[in-house]
Design a protein around this motif. Structure first.
Motif, PDB file in Angstrom:
ATOM      1  N   GLU A   1      -9.029  23.304  -8.191  1.00 20.81           N
ATOM      2  CA  GLU A   1      -9.577  24.498  -7.991  1.00 20.81           C
ATOM      3  C   GLU A   1     -10.692  24.900  -8.594  1.00 20.81           C
ATOM      4  OE1 GLU A   1      -7.802  28.815  -9.164  1.00 20.81           O
ATOM      5  OE2 GLU A   1      -7.519  27.249 -10.391  1.00 20.81           O
ATOM      6  N   THR A   2     -11.576  25.383  -7.486  1.00 17.49           N
ATOM      7  CA  THR A   2     -12.924  26.058  -7.953  1.00 17.49           C
ATOM      8  C   THR A   2     -13.152  27.501  -7.808  1.00 17.49           C
ATOM      9  OG1 THR A   2     -13.896  24.981  -5.859  1.00 17.49           O
ATOM     10  CG2 THR A   2     -13.979  23.617  -7.906  1.00 17.49           C
ATOM     11  N   PHE A   3     -12.486  27.906  -6.976  1.00 17.65           N
ATOM     12  CA  PHE A   3     -12.551  29.514  -6.566  1.00 17.65           C
ATOM     13  C   PHE A   3     -10.999  30.085  -6.653  1.00 17.65           C
ATOM     14  CE2 PHE A   3     -15.976  27.634  -4.087  1.00 17.65           C
ATOM     15  CZ  PHE A   3     -17.108  28.426  -4.410  1.00 17.65           C
ATOM     16  N   SER A   4     -11.013  31.119  -7.049  1.00 19.16           N
ATOM     17  CA  SER A   4      -9.756  32.117  -7.236  1.00 19.16           C
ATOM     18  C   SER A   4      -9.871  33.333  -6.936  1.00 19.16           C
ATOM     19  CB  SER A   4      -9.203  31.691  -8.551  1.00 19.16           C
ATOM     20  OG  SER A   4     -10.122  32.451  -9.411  1.00 19.16           O
ATOM     21  N   SER A   5      -8.570  33.980  -6.738  1.00 22.25           N
ATOM     22  CA  SER A   5      -8.393  35.262  -6.458  1.00 22.25           C
ATOM     23  C   SER A   5      -7.147  35.952  -6.849  1.00 22.25           C
ATOM     24  CB  SER A   5      -8.523  35.292  -4.872  1.00 22.25           C
ATOM     25  OG  SER A   5      -8.360  36.890  -4.619  1.00 22.25           O
ATOM     26  N   ILE A   6      -7.106  37.167  -7.482  1.00 22.78           N
ATOM     27  CA  ILE A   6      -5.981  37.747  -7.789  1.00 22.78           C
ATOM     28  C   ILE A   6      -5.575  38.910  -6.825  1.00 22.78           C
ATOM     29  CG2 ILE A   6      -4.840  39.326  -9.434  1.00 22.78           C
ATOM     30  CD1 ILE A   6      -6.495  37.946 -11.832  1.00 22.78           C
ATOM     31  N   LEU A   7      -4.462  39.021  -6.300  1.00 23.80           N
ATOM     32  CA  LEU A   7      -4.115  39.804  -5.193  1.00 23.80           C
ATOM     33  C   LEU A   7      -3.232  40.971  -5.584  1.00 23.80           C
ATOM     34  CD1 LEU A   7      -3.000  37.027  -2.440  1.00 23.80           C
ATOM     35  CD2 LEU A   7      -5.511  37.958  -2.988  1.00 23.80           C
ATOM     36  N   THR A   8      -3.590  41.944  -5.359  1.00 20.86           N
ATOM     37  CA  THR A   8      -3.043  43.366  -6.089  1.00 20.86           C
ATOM     38  C   THR A   8      -2.683  44.249  -4.798  1.00 20.86           C
ATOM     39  OG1 THR A   8      -4.780  44.356  -6.533  1.00 20.86           O
ATOM     40  CG2 THR A   8      -4.041  42.910  -8.370  1.00 20.86           C
ATOM     41  N   SER A   9      -2.035  45.276  -5.122  1.00 18.50           N
ATOM     42  CA  SER A   9      -1.468  46.366  -4.141  1.00 18.50           C
ATOM     43  C   SER A   9      -2.041  47.653  -4.641  1.00 18.50           C
ATOM     44  CB  SER A   9       0.033  46.204  -3.928  1.00 18.50           C
ATOM     45  OG  SER A   9       0.538  47.356  -3.440  1.00 18.50           O
ATOM     46  N   GLU A  10      -2.333  48.401  -3.570  1.00 19.61           N
ATOM     47  CA  GLU A  10      -2.572  49.506  -3.865  1.00 19.61           C
ATOM     48  C   GLU A  10      -1.623  50.803  -4.283  1.00 19.61           C
ATOM     49  OE1 GLU A  10      -5.997  50.468  -4.033  1.00 19.61           O
ATOM     50  OE2 GLU A  10      -6.881  48.644  -3.578  1.00 19.61           O
ATOM     51  N   GLU A  11      -0.090  50.475  -3.911  1.00 15.02           N
ATOM     52  CA  GLU A  11       0.536  51.300  -4.342  1.00 15.02           C
ATOM     53  C   GLU A  11       0.962  51.284  -5.824  1.00 15.02           C
ATOM     54  OE1 GLU A  11       4.238  49.935  -2.362  1.00 15.02           O
ATOM     55  OE2 GLU A  11       3.424  49.181  -0.463  1.00 15.02           O
ATOM     56  N   GLU A  12       1.523  52.627  -6.223  1.00 13.80           N
ATOM     57  CA  GLU A  12       1.845  52.716  -7.674  1.00 13.80           C
ATOM     58  C   GLU A  12       3.289  52.421  -7.805  1.00 13.80           C
ATOM     59  OE1 GLU A  12       0.192  53.998  -9.949  1.00 13.80           O
ATOM     60  OE2 GLU A  12      -1.642  54.268  -8.928  1.00 13.80           O
ATOM     61  N   ASN A  13       3.216  51.520  -9.124  1.00 13.32           N
ATOM     62  CA  ASN A  13       4.318  51.005  -9.532  1.00 13.32           C
ATOM     63  C   ASN A  13       4.915  49.883  -8.236  1.00 13.32           C
ATOM     64  OD1 ASN A  13       4.657  52.729 -11.700  1.00 13.32           O
ATOM     65  ND2 ASN A  13       5.707  54.180 -10.438  1.00 13.32           N
ATOM     66  N   ALA A  14       4.177  48.953  -7.923  1.00 14.28           N
ATOM     67  CA  ALA A  14       4.213  48.325  -6.735  1.00 14.28           C
ATOM     68  C   ALA A  14       5.173  47.013  -7.243  1.00 14.28           C
ATOM     69  CB  ALA A  14       3.085  47.470  -6.205  1.00 14.28           C
TER      70      ALA A  14
ATOM     71  N   GLY B   1       0.021  38.577  -6.493  1.00 16.96           N
ATOM     72  CA  GLY B   1      -0.172  37.174  -6.069  1.00 16.96           C
ATOM     73  C   GLY B   1      -1.361  36.670  -6.553  1.00 16.96           C
ATOM     74  N   ILE B   2      -1.503  35.079  -6.275  1.00 16.51           N
ATOM     75  CA  ILE B   2      -2.890  34.582  -6.939  1.00 16.51           C
ATOM     76  C   ILE B   2      -3.304  33.448  -5.627  1.00 16.51           C
ATOM     77  CG2 ILE B   2      -2.696  34.939  -9.234  1.00 16.51           C
ATOM     78  CD1 ILE B   2      -1.713  32.103  -9.557  1.00 16.51           C
ATOM     79  N   ALA B   3      -4.489  33.263  -5.586  1.00 13.89           N
ATOM     80  CA  ALA B   3      -5.157  32.386  -4.611  1.00 13.89           C
ATOM     81  C   ALA B   3      -5.843  31.233  -5.413  1.00 13.89           C
ATOM     82  CB  ALA B   3      -5.665  33.087  -3.389  1.00 13.89           C
ATOM     83  N   MET B   4      -5.601  29.977  -5.165  1.00 12.53           N
ATOM     84  CA  MET B   4      -6.370  28.983  -5.660  1.00 12.53           C
ATOM     85  C   MET B   4      -7.024  28.289  -4.572  1.00 12.53           C
ATOM     86  SD  MET B   4      -3.665  27.628  -8.650  1.00 12.53           S
ATOM     87  CE  MET B   4      -2.139  27.418  -7.565  1.00 12.53           C
ATOM     88  N   LEU B   5      -8.307  28.164  -4.369  1.00 14.25           N
ATOM     89  CA  LEU B   5      -9.062  27.534  -3.529  1.00 14.25           C
ATOM     90  C   LEU B   5     -10.065  26.496  -3.756  1.00 14.25           C
ATOM     91  CD1 LEU B   5      -9.270  31.111  -3.493  1.00 14.25           C
ATOM     92  CD2 LEU B   5      -9.735  30.608  -1.067  1.00 14.25           C
ATOM     93  N   THR B   6     -10.418  25.741  -2.826  1.00 18.21           N
ATOM     94  CA  THR B   6     -11.342  24.692  -3.285  1.00 18.21           C
ATOM     95  C   THR B   6     -11.894  24.209  -1.936  1.00 18.21           C
ATOM     96  OG1 THR B   6     -11.665  22.291  -4.438  1.00 18.21           O
ATOM     97  CG2 THR B   6      -9.683  22.800  -3.226  1.00 18.21           C
ATOM     98  N   LEU B   7     -13.119  23.578  -1.954  1.00 17.79           N
ATOM     99  CA  LEU B   7     -13.926  23.242  -0.715  1.00 17.79           C
ATOM    100  C   LEU B   7     -13.593  21.723  -0.648  1.00 17.79           C
ATOM    101  CD1 LEU B   7     -17.444  25.127  -0.928  1.00 17.79           C
ATOM    102  CD2 LEU B   7     -15.950  25.387   0.678  1.00 17.79           C
ATOM    103  N   SER B   8     -13.774  21.402   0.520  1.00 13.30           N
ATOM    104  CA  SER B   8     -13.549  19.780   1.056  1.00 13.30           C
ATOM    105  C   SER B   8     -15.046  19.267   0.329  1.00 13.30           C
ATOM    106  CB  SER B   8     -13.583  19.570   2.247  1.00 13.30           C
ATOM    107  OG  SER B   8     -12.248  20.237   2.871  1.00 13.30           O
ATOM    108  N   ASP B   9     -14.771  18.001  -0.226  1.00 17.36           N
ATOM    109  CA  ASP B   9     -15.695  17.246  -0.663  1.00 17.36           C
ATOM    110  C   ASP B   9     -16.932  17.153   0.354  1.00 17.36           C
ATOM    111  OD1 ASP B   9     -14.746  17.343  -3.319  1.00 17.36           O
ATOM    112  OD2 ASP B   9     -13.971  14.882  -2.690  1.00 17.36           O
ATOM    113  N   SER B  10     -16.818  16.858   1.617  1.00 14.02           N
ATOM    114  CA  SER B  10     -17.909  16.564   2.488  1.00 14.02           C
ATOM    115  C   SER B  10     -18.017  17.610   3.603  1.00 14.02           C
ATOM    116  CB  SER B  10     -17.592  15.219   3.258  1.00 14.02           C
ATOM    117  OG  SER B  10     -16.056  14.967   3.884  1.00 14.02           O
ATOM    118  N   GLU B  11     -16.849  18.175   4.054  1.00  9.58           N
ATOM    119  CA  GLU B  11     -16.981  19.341   5.159  1.00  9.58           C
ATOM    120  C   GLU B  11     -16.862  20.866   4.403  1.00  9.58           C
ATOM    121  OE1 GLU B  11     -13.720  18.160   7.465  1.00  9.58           O
ATOM    122  OE2 GLU B  11     -15.012  16.636   8.508  1.00  9.58           O
TER     123      GLU B  11
END
Length: 946
Positions: free
Chosen positions: A290-303, A307-317
């Protein structure tokens, strides 16, 4: 001769045997002398275990051989377990357990016990090996981490262990937890989402917490499989958006629960509206890449979802791999898993750039996919933190969570040590370079760089890629315009990082190079890499103290360099973390495989005489710790900037690299009185309530003491006590022999010291052993000893061993320990004048000591009694011995012969048959054919023998 490590293992094994049986000096076999191992160590620096005069590598298993008449204990399995000390040194610890309880249940009625086996087996059963293997499979140390069926596992398989497990020295397992609002709690569900990244190194668990849509947490609790808090962390007040913490000394049951993903973590807030978020701690193979990440939230109250996203780039592409971990997004009441359609979108300012539709199951909502061929605009927005990921369910009740993608966040520090030994053309200049970096969400990289001790002026300061060919540099960014010759520093920001550069930075693939007028290609060079968070309270956002051969007096032309973070806390304890680079093992043949030298701290005064204080033995490329018993003078030198830290090696015992340290502090009266307990865990030291929860602590003199800690009891300053898993062991302090003519007795000390004021001018009092650099470092007492000095070794938990004498060989810096040779006595009833004495002496009047129940084990040498274990036997008494982990040895008879215990195994006849078996109740093997015939006679009434 025994090395200190071998002596320690030998004494531990022997002392444990003494404690359980008390017969080390009374068996028919002679006492084992202190001698070299029968099998030489494969490598001088290789860690392992010495047991019974043999060397075992880490993770080796064996059955202990107690010698005649006991023999090999086939039902006892010993394991050489690796452990890492506070100084970073890896050693082996012997753990033994009885494996008979793990024997499989057999279905046959005529099971037999084969020679050399612990478990009974069915006769002529081809599955014997499988049954034995199934027993061994129950031990966790028979499974090598990360080497079993990893190749065919899917990318999002959570059972994968990080490929950072490169060895026991730096073995590390990463975990992650997604925390969302608790829906079944009495508190209202929260819209907050948090992500926790864990790193487990041996028994220490560090964690980095990021959170959104929730106030700053006040408490973090890690829950065991029963939901009971196993660890609580009070979050310090602050404005930072990240929480860093450490949990030390995890117990083995907790480690097993953590590895099997049975633990959870919760966070609560205390200010305003109280909220709670909770989640499960899991392993995940994506954490390694993992080299990039994101925390996913909701706009609703008391939702109560996120979620979380773990991301990475390919070494060559330009392909972006990602894994989603979702929680609370899918609500279902059915017990059977159902397929739920979802939509994953990649957006920029509410414009959809990419969209993926898929089905996920309700019981396993994780999802993995690849976004292929990102164009230049998408990569630019990715590097600036402007790309947004949204996940939504489709159907009658759609729900959505989203978050921006940024570079990976953690409590690790991004830093680099530049040395001439790591230059493209390695050299030995004695110079140093040090740099720290901070990556922001918008892709900006702040940097602070300092250099010193260079042979000529700096002409280039660049961040580069790894060269494809030797001397073929590939520069990414030029820091030279920000470099100031007057200060030797470059401070600025790199605001045009590409997404590929961020990926390489967080994968430790970038370097920093310093070119000078005399070395156009580079005089100094270092790798930019993350320094794992270790819990030390050091200012990681400030430039550390540079360490170089240039700062040693006289200067040392070395290829090594380093830097150190140093701070003093409110208790006047010194926290330090040292990183070195460029230390060459090939040049210094005297350096062991992992030991690089000694880290020290000292003072510089006007007379240019150096007084040094040992910090730790230096292993690998890092050293860290806490120094608690600080003197007032040293604290004042730190405050004034006249103290130094240096790393010394055998090639340069007066200092290989050094740096001047300036740590402002207000400790005018030195460290508090509780510095006696210097071995305490810092968390336990500050929180006595945590000590009470630890099952291994000792309660002594109305105080709780941590496991493995040592202290001086209040009832007698001439004793040293230690805590070993709820057991307190106190030993008398053995004072060294003094060579001076006049001594004094300090009030606060047990042993006398030389009176320097009354010594003749031509006689010099011996220096304190801690101040000898050209000496020997002994692990037992953790002190430096002057060349040529001798001492009785202190081996926790057994205290001072007066039956051994250690000598420091000044020419080599090695410690040699030998068993004390006792003189031959002519009297018939020798005695020990003191329980701690090793050798017996002839008494003035031969008499039988009275009150055997109050006499020490080593003194129970009366002519009419024998002591075996905790029991006393009269002359001519006989019994079956009891051995720990095995029980009563019915096949061995022991008897008391005028105060000497003798044991002998029952003599068995020689068998001529080929099919040999052994029953559990018999001591000798039998022929299987004869046994079957005897069983048949017993089972048939008409043929039963009288």
């Amino acid at each position: 001769m025994l090395a200190p490590r071998a002596l320690r293992s030998w004494l531990c094994a022997l002392s444990c045997w003494w404690l359980h049986t008390g017969t080390a000096s009374r068996l028919k076999t002679p006492a084992l002398p202190i001698q070299s191992e029968r099998e030489p160590l494969p490598s001088k620096g290789l860690a392992g275990c010495s047991f019974g005069g043999r060397f075992y590598s880490l993770e080796d298993t064996w059955h202990p051989d107690l010698g005649e008449p006991f023999g090999v204990m086939h039902c006892v399995q010993c394991h050489c377990e690796p452990q890492k000390s506070r100084r970073g040194k890896v050693s082996g610890k012997v753990n033994c357990r009885n494996v008979k309880q793990d024997c499989p249940n057999l279905e046959c009625d005529d099971s037999v016990l084969l020679p050399g086996h612990c478990c009974r087996t069915c006769p002529k059963d081809s599955n014997d090996k499988k049954q034995t293997d199934s027993m061994l499979d129950s031990f966790e140390y028979f499974h090598e981490k990360g080497k079993e069926d990893d190749l065919h596992k899917s990318y999002n398989d959570r059972s994968y262990l990080s490929s950072e497990d490169t060895g026991f020295v730096e073995s590390r397992t990463d975990f992650v937890a997604l925390l969302t609002g608790v829906t079944d709690s009495w508190l209202p569900s929260s819209s907050g989402v948090a992500r926790v990244r864990f790193s487990l190194t041996r028994t220490t668990l560090t964690f980095s917490v990021t959170y959104q849509r929730i106030g700053r947490p006040s408490k973090i609790a890690i829950l065991d499989s029963d939901g009971t808090p196993a660890f609580e962390y009070k979050v310090p007040k602050g404005q930072a958006d990240m929480i860093c913490g450490v949990w030390k000394n995890l117990a083995k049951p907790i480690l097993r629960q953590l590895q099997s993903e049975q633990m959870r973590i919760s966070m609560t807030t205390s200010t305003g509206r109280r909220e709670e978020v909770e989640g499960k701690i899991i392993k995940h193979r994506a954490l390694f890449a993992e080299t990039f990440s994101s925390i996913l939230t909701s706009e609703e109250e008391n939702a109560g979802m996120g979620g979380i996203a773990m991301l990475t780039l390919s070494d060559s592409e330009n392909n972006l791999h990602f894994i989603l971990i979702l929680q609370g997004l899918i609500r279902h009441k059915n017990k059977e898993p159902v397929l739920v359609p979802i939509r994953v979108q990649l957006m920029y300012r509410q414009h959809v750039l990419r969209e993926i539709r898929a089905n996920i199951t309700s019981n396993d909502p994780d999802f993995a996919e690849v976004l292929t061929d990102l164009n230049s605009r998408e990569l630019f927005w990715l590097s600036r933190g402007q790309l947004e990921m949204a996940v939504a369910t489709e159907g009658q009740d759609p729900r959505q969570i989203s978050g921006f993608i940024t570079g990976r966040k953690s409590c690790d520090a991004i830093q680099s040590v530049m040395s001439s030994g790591d230059a493209l053309i390695p050299g030995k200049t004695g110079g140093v370079g040090s740099a720290i970096f901070n990556l922001h969400d918008n892709g900006t990289l702040d940097y602070q760089v300092q250099v010193a001790g260079l042979t000529s002026d700096v002409v280039g300061l660049t961040i580069e890629l790894k060269p494809r060919r030797r001397n073929k540099r590939s520069s990414l960014y030029d820091l030279t315009p920000e470099y100031s010759k007057a200060t030797g520093q470059a401070v600025g920001s790199w605001s045009r990082l590409e997404a590929r550069h961020i990926h390489m930075l967080l994968q430790n693939e970038l370097f920093i190079n310093v070119a000078t007028a005399h070395s156009q290609e580079g005089e100094l060079r270092g790798q930019i890499k993350a320094l794992p968070y270790s819990g030390l309270e050091v200012p990681r956002d400030e430039l550390p103290t540079p360490l170089a051969g240039h700062f040693v007096t006289p200067p040392v032309r070395t290829g090594a360099s380093g830097h150190a973070w140093v701070s003093v806390d409110k208790q006047c304890h010194l926290h330090y973390k040292i990183i070195v680079a460029g230390l060459s093992k090939t040049d210094d043949v005297a350096v062991n495989a992992h030991l690089h030298g000694l880290a020290e701290i000292g003072e510089l005064d006007d007379s240019n005489t150096n007084r040094k204080r040992l910090l730790t033995g230096f292993y690998g490329s890092q050293a860290q710790g806490i120094l608690k018993d600080m003197s007032v003078e040293l604290l004042q030198h730190l405050d004034q900037g006249t103290a130094f830290i240096q790393v010394s090696t055998k090639m340069n015992p007066q200092g290989e690299i050094r740096g001047r340290v300036h740590v402002p502090n207000t400790c005018k009266f030195g460290a508090p009185a509780e510095v006696e307990e210097a071995e305490f865990d810092d968390l336990f030291l500050n929180d006595p309530e945590e000590l009470k929860k630890d099952p291994n602590t000792c309660f002594f003199e109305n105080q709780h003491h941590a496991h493995s800690s040592r202290w001086t009891p209040s009832y007698d300053k001439c004793f040293t006590c230690s805590c070993q898993k709820r057991t307190v062991i106190c030993d008398p302090v053995i004072c060294p022999e003094l060579t001076c003519s006049r001594t004094i007795q300090p009030e606060d000390k047990c042993c006398p010291v030389c009176d320097e004021r009354r010594e003749p001018k031509d006689m010099k009092a011996p220096e304190a052993v801690e101040e000898h650099l050209e000496g020997c470092y002994f692990e037992g007492d953790q002190k430096m000893h002057a060349p040529g000095t001798t001492w009785h070794p202190f081996v926790p938990p057994f205290g001072y061993i007066k039956c051994a004498v250690c000598t420091c060989k000044g020419s080599t810096g090695e410690v040699h320990c030998e068993k004390v040779t006792c003189p031959t006595l002519t009297c018939s009833l020798p005695v020990r004048r003191s329980p701690s004495d090793c050798c017996k002496e002839c008494p003035e009047e031969e008499r039988t000591p009275a009150g055997l129940e109050h006499i020490d084990m080593m003194q129970a040498d009366g002519p009419r009694y024998c002591k075996f274990g905790k029991n006393f036997y009269q002359n001519s008494d006989s019994w079956h011995p009891w051995v720990p982990l095995v029980g009563e040895m019915k096949c061995i008879n022991c008897w008391c012969d005028h105060g000497v215990t003798k044991c002998q195994r029952k003599q068995c006849p020689v068998l001529t048959c080929s099919n040999i078996t052994r029953t559990e109740s018999s001591c000798c093997p039998e022929c299987a054919d004869n046994k079957q015939e005897a069983d048949l006679m017993t089972k048939t009434p008409g043929k039963r023998r009288t």
